[in-house]
Write an enzyme that holds these catalytic residues in place. Sequence first.
Site, mmCIF file in Angstrom:
data_model
loop_
_atom_site.group_PDB
_atom_site.id
_atom_site.type_symbol
_atom_site.label_atom_id
_atom_site.label_comp_id
_atom_site.label_asym_id
_atom_site.label_seq_id
_atom_site.Cartn_x
_atom_site.Cartn_y
_atom_site.Cartn_z
ATOM 1 N N ARG A 162 17.163 39.001 56.734
ATOM 2 C CA ARG A 162 16.953 38.979 58.187
ATOM 3 C C ARG A 162 16.325 37.637 58.532
ATOM 4 N NH1 ARG A 162 16.742 44.173 61.640
ATOM 5 N NH2 ARG A 162 17.984 45.503 60.311
ATOM 6 N N LYS A 199 6.001 32.832 52.895
ATOM 7 C CA LYS A 199 4.570 32.528 52.823
ATOM 8 C C LYS A 199 4.400 31.035 52.619
ATOM 9 C CE LYS A 199 0.693 34.886 52.953
ATOM 10 N NZ LYS A 199 0.464 36.125 53.702
#
Length: 474
Positions: free
Chosen positions: A66, A106
């Site tokens: 996604r 991250k």
Amino acid sequence: MSEKIMSFFASVEQNFNQAAPFTGQPSGLLEQIRVCNSVFRMNFPVKIGDEVRVIEAYRVQHSHHRLPTKGGIRYSNHVNQDEVMALAALMTYKCAIVNVPFGGAKGGVKINPWEFTPDQLERITRRYTFELIKHNMIGPSIDVPAPDYGTGAREMAWIYDTYRAFKGNDIDAAGCVTGKPVHQNGVNGREEATGRGVYYGIRECLNQADDMKKLGLTPGTEGKTMIIQGLGNVGSFTGTISQDEGGIKIIGVGEVEGAIYKPSGIDIHDLLRFRKETGSILNYPGATNIPREQRDSILEYECDILVPAALESVITRENADRIKAKVIAEAANGPVSAPGGEILVKKGVFIIPDMFLNAGGVTVSYFEWLKNLSHMHFGRMEKRFNQNQFQNLVELIENITGKPVNEKERALIVRGADEIDLVRSGLEETMVTAYHEIRDVMMAHPDIHDMRTAAFVAAINKISNDYMSLGIWP
Ligand code: NAD
């Protein structure tokens, strides 16, 4: 690459591998979900005082199933590739669990942020952002950072400003980063979001009468006892909201300077004020002090709910046997080690896993991103319309009954929702729905004995469905 950090990524993989057989997904697909899609390591120079410092930094995009990918940026001396990879992977599963339509990512900058002046931190942040822009690793439809350890709203504002300087034509530029100050395209309710989400998760757990019976607890939050480790952002909001909205009694608190225990209950607002004034939680009136060297022993006191909200690996095979809490609510990331968790599950302790429980932050980040893309704050279109409708309803009731509705009741009924009301309600809906999706997995698989494995199964299945739609898996 140190062994310790290898083990963090390995431990995420271990949890994944434990859950994978319950999903029935093909092995190639499982492998694609498990691996990190892109790992970007950079070194860049920044002028600090009279010297030039070469800064090491990372951005990892774990999964592109996604888009955009989403995940915080950590400023810490301990940052390294494996840690960032592990945290990025956890973001993928966390987003899937709470139905936030992002891939996981991250970032990390290997610095001790407390060593630098704000001016120097601004230069480092802007240069890091420039590297991300240059490599097409930031943007509202590409990858959207957020705060993490060592960063906050201030750093997010610098990132946004740098992005805007380079991408002035991007009408959605504000959506390139979340966790921004409210007055700079942030959203109301982001600061409390993780702690509030933790409370909603705990409340939902305690409301399951069957599960509570097994733990010897009555259902509901009222009067339950809680111990919190760490009174930072997550711990303090978890404490105040649990006390104010759930009637939960906080009987112990641990911080860096020591811990306190008071079985009759600690008013958490008063404790926060006391700590601000005295610089310590120790000597809080009526509480027993536990000195700094023994502060971790607070984790071993009897209570209904233990909330580790400070660090990773505070409950391990060393102390798991001595834990007396019935429920462990993992507000921090990774507070219970894998071997510690095995001992606790065997003892019958119910662990609400971090991947679900602390997902309130990313959920409200999602709301902020939506607000940025819609270029309008929540509630603008409907607030006044709803107020008028409720007003009409009150008048109708008055006409039918012939009795006036008193001013207090009227004010309560005719109030339209503000942005904060909508954010809280969206967060509550998200946490409650996700809790039951995970619980349903546990109910459907008698061989799954812990909520963490069930959470991984739920996440892997959702991500698999996204990959299946690509049409390359049989
Ligand atoms: P924070 O820095 O605001 O708070 C951490 C608190 O823990 C501090 O008050 C610190 O003094 C205390 N602490 C440190 N060592 C301790 C020790 N040995 N014993 C007791 N207390 C100690 O950080 P935070 O944002 O509240 O994050 C806490 C945890 O929650 C981290 O694991 C973080 O990754 C996780 N988390 C945070 C968010 C968020 O939105 N802030 C979201 C998801 C997960």
